[in-house]
Design a protein around this motif. Structure first.
Motif, PDB file in Angstrom:
ATOM      1  N   PRO A 256       0.444 107.930  19.784  1.00  0.00           N
ATOM      2  CA  PRO A 256      -0.595 107.438  20.707  1.00  0.00           C
ATOM      3  C   PRO A 256      -1.016 108.487  21.741  1.00  0.00           C
ATOM      4  CG  PRO A 256       1.014 105.718  20.281  1.00  0.00           C
ATOM      5  CD  PRO A 256       1.574 106.990  19.672  1.00  0.00           C
ATOM      6  N   LEU A 258      -0.921 111.656  21.616  1.00  0.00           N
ATOM      7  CA  LEU A 258      -1.559 112.846  21.059  1.00  0.00           C
ATOM      8  C   LEU A 258      -2.753 112.508  20.180  1.00  0.00           C
ATOM      9  CD1 LEU A 258       1.666 114.907  20.290  1.00  0.00           C
ATOM     10  CD2 LEU A 258       0.271 114.884  22.360  1.00  0.00           C
ATOM     11  N   SER A 259      -3.143 111.244  20.149  1.00  0.00           N
ATOM     12  CA  SER A 259      -4.160 110.854  19.176  1.00  0.00           C
ATOM     13  C   SER A 259      -5.550 111.395  19.487  1.00  0.00           C
ATOM     14  CB  SER A 259      -4.182 109.337  18.996  1.00  0.00           C
ATOM     15  OG  SER A 259      -4.376 108.677  20.219  1.00  0.00           O
ATOM     16  N   SER A 260      -5.912 111.477  20.752  1.00  0.00           N
ATOM     17  CA  SER A 260      -7.233 112.040  21.061  1.00  0.00           C
ATOM     18  C   SER A 260      -7.226 113.556  20.873  1.00  0.00           C
ATOM     19  CB  SER A 260      -7.668 111.683  22.485  1.00  0.00           C
ATOM     20  OG  SER A 260      -7.976 110.309  22.582  1.00  0.00           O
ATOM     21  N   ARG A 261      -6.090 114.179  21.178  1.00  0.00           N
ATOM     22  CA  ARG A 261      -5.971 115.613  20.907  1.00  0.00           C
ATOM     23  C   ARG A 261      -6.062 115.868  19.402  1.00  0.00           C
ATOM     24  NH1 ARG A 261      -4.377 120.375  23.071  1.00  0.00           N
ATOM     25  NH2 ARG A 261      -3.257 121.799  21.688  1.00  0.00           N
ATOM     26  N   LEU A 262      -5.399 115.028  18.624  1.00  0.00           N
ATOM     27  CA  LEU A 262      -5.470 115.145  17.170  1.00  0.00           C
ATOM     28  C   LEU A 262      -6.913 115.010  16.698  1.00  0.00           C
ATOM     29  CD1 LEU A 262      -4.055 115.206  14.367  1.00  0.00           C
ATOM     30  CD2 LEU A 262      -3.807 112.717  14.571  1.00  0.00           C
TER      31      LEU A 262
ATOM     32  N   ALA B 218      -2.315 120.308  17.302  1.00  0.00           N
ATOM     33  CA  ALA B 218      -2.359 118.937  17.814  1.00  0.00           C
ATOM     34  C   ALA B 218      -0.967 118.422  18.135  1.00  0.00           C
ATOM     35  CB  ALA B 218      -3.043 118.012  16.806  1.00  0.00           C
ATOM     36  N   TYR B 294      -8.295 114.652  26.275  1.00  0.00           N
ATOM     37  CA  TYR B 294      -9.439 114.232  25.458  1.00  0.00           C
ATOM     38  C   TYR B 294      -9.670 112.726  25.387  1.00  0.00           C
ATOM     39  CZ  TYR B 294      -8.795 119.094  24.148  1.00  0.00           C
ATOM     40  OH  TYR B 294      -8.624 120.450  24.195  1.00  0.00           O
TER      41      TYR B 294
END
Lengths: 394, 394
Positions: A256, A258-262, B218, B294
């Motif tokens: 969760p 790191l999801s926007s970074r991913l 990521a 992000y």
């Protein structure tokens, strides 16, 4: 959903080392194994060693908590847990030759079915107290046929509702194309996949200081889960199997956060982006997360990332508007989160009446800002009743 | 705080490869290095290779964005960024013998001071557009004396406000006792430590599929930061140096989401617990987090974990009551979060007017549920003005 309305407390993250498995580990001379040693106080104790060079010579296994069903039921009773969906604890069967793994998986699945089917009924008689996740012989050289055979076995055992798996698959990870028939069969059988870590990351990351098991458990475990599910997303498995139901251990690890970074990293790599049907954040709305995160803020946040997922669908008419923001989004996300304890791990240090680890996870659910009683009850048990189809069986 | 009230946009996460450093990398024949190759289209391009076996043969370095100050200022102008606190991009000096690292650190610090001191003034004339983080010769065999000398140099250079460091320290990580005098000197000099990843975790974790740089960037990057700061916390550095100001790259990686799990794991290991003055979650309130995540939900959550930190102080009178819950806690946490861009990385794929990565990070700040204009302005620039002492200098 009559069962859910009874406000059951259901533990979806709770482990057992079945007696047959413990005997097997006792017979081994290399890791993973159970061995006896004499403590500095002159007592004999059994220790479980599951990784090479594990800190502190493994973990104590003297407690009946690890294998005794009566202890599991006492633990449940002490904490007001109505139903447990029990899974074999790591390391499962990864370390075995394919033929041995196949036989042992089959035997342990039968054992677990008996462990559950002979458990007490709930007070109103419609449900058992124990259900289970079966084991697959996911080891190098395992044939698709053997895996499909075990999936068939599990789906024929009425008290097994899913499978617990680690991150290695057939040795190359879960993004291995060779697993395609396995995902298809699991999806068709409507089994829930409980994705759980075992290896962590390379122990050289933890440095030279002695921090016990803290770093591999607190960081390594969730990192492994995060890597496994991310690789699964990137391989397109969730696009090809939209009905596959995957439950992530420890609230999805770091996925969760790191999801926007991913999503941003994928966005900036057209080759990878072109292989996926949706923004990475969309897939969090297809997953299930246990609520084993020990804090209200963590649970609320996981819920936010699930609740926002529909905004990231890539298709004609976006569902963005309907997803809403703030409180609504957070309520929505709660429907994919499920209470768990991680029993028999994290036992209390003293003779406390209740396990601190369990109390913290329950208090965390109660304390989520923006969740009302409906969301709390769903996470405590209603969602599990629905996910595992327990509202429907006699 | 007159400067803050002007609502400046300050970028605390923005990198440069100074011309002297690029020349040095061009002269090298082993990683890290800059090399030229001919593209399939017959053009010559420079590529930056910073890790062995890096995916895609490293990353393109054709753009002036990597070293040209005029490009940095144009980028700032395009995105309305008033001030940038510029740091050398990874891999810094880790790979060099101690003597070379010492000389190069000193030269690059002088170069960066000139880069900043000769930058344009802001419109009202009280501040420059550029400030910087210096470099330390943190390499195996570096002497404390050499490190203290460079810390002294940096604190004498008026436009350098801190140091950027990786996770390796002198080769044994940041929890190395040998770094004790370095932390003491940095604390005393009131320099801000920008902790930034470079190595990620072992690339075998990423499997056999070609996912470009997605997985190491990521996941590997934030994992490395999380491990480094957790080891630092466990080593007691934050207890011994309560005034040390550490800014974590990429919003602290996975630390916020794993912080309650970390606290629980420590709780269950009396040896480790006894070495720390506070619950692990307390230390998040001593740290600073860039807002490079992000997504609004991510930022709100990081803010929650900072805002709740005071509840976890272990001392006579707990400040729990004053920390409050929900909205108040989230507002409180915003005071340790600071806008960043990660320029010149994540450039737009097309000829977009603005960089998507920057726009997303700005929109994320605007969209945090529970933050009002005061919190948004603080994260956009007010906090940086305060942290770097820019309200006080001419």
């Amino acid at each position: 959903m009559a069962a859910a309305s009874r406000r059951l407390l259901v533990d979806v993250h709770t482990h057992v080392y079945l007696p047959r498995y413990v005997s097997f580990l006792r017979s081994r001379t290399s890791v993973p194994r159970v061995f006896s040693r004499t403590t500095p106080e002159g007592k004999t104790e059994e220790r479980l060693l599951i990784l090479d060079a594990e800190p502190s010579g493994g973990r104590p296994m003297g407690s009946q908590q690890f294998w005794d069903r009566a202890e599991k039921l006492r633990f449940m009773d002490k904490h007001g847990i109505d139903i447990s969906i029990v899974s074999t604890a790591n390391p499962w069967l990864d370390f075995l030759p394919a033929a041995t793994a196949q036989v042992l998986a089959s035997e342990l699945n039968s054992d677990l079915e008996e462990y559950c089917s002979t458990s007490p009924n709930l007070a109103d008689g419609t449900l058992k107290q124990l259900y289970g996740f079966g084991l697959l012989p996911l080891v190098p050289e395992a044939s698709s046929a053997s895996l499909l055979e075990i999936i068939q076995q599990i789906s024929n055992l009425p008290h097994l509702k899913g499978v617990i798996i680690g991150s290695r698959g057939l040795g190359k990870g879960l993004d291995d194309d060779a697993l395609e028939p396995v995902w298809a069969a699991i999806e068709k059988a409507a089994l829930v996949v409980f994705l759980h870590p075992h290896y962590g990351v390379d122990q050289k990351e933890w440095g030279e200081k002695d921090n016990g098991h803290v770093l591999p458990l607190a960081l390594g475990f969730p990192f492994e889960t995060t890597i496994a599910i991310t690789r699964l997303i990137l391989s397109g498995v969730l696009d090809r199997h939209p009905d596959l139901r995957i439950l992530l251990a420890h609230s999805g690890g770091a996925l969760p956060q790191l999801s926007s970074r991913l999503a941003s990293c994928i966005d900036h790599d057209p080759v990878v982006a072109s292989r996926l049907q949706h923004d990475a954040r969309y897939y969090l709305g297809k997953l299930y997360f246990d609520a084993v995160a020990y804090g209200s803020e963590e649970l609320g946040f996981v819920s936010d990332t699930v609740g926002r997922a529909e905004k990231y669908v890539k298709s004609g008419a976006s569902a963005a508007a309907s997803a809403g923001a703030g409180g609504v989004q957070r309520k929505l996300g709660s429907r994919r989160m499920l209470f768990g304890t991680d029993h028999p791990f994290f036992p209390p240090l003293g003779e406390a009446e209740k396990w601190k680890s369990v109390v913290e996870n329950l208090e965390a659910i109660d304390g989520v800002f923006g969740w009302d009683e409906a969301e709390q009850n769903a996470v405590r048990g209603g969602n599990a009743i629905e996910l595992f189809g327990l509202g429907k069986i006699p």
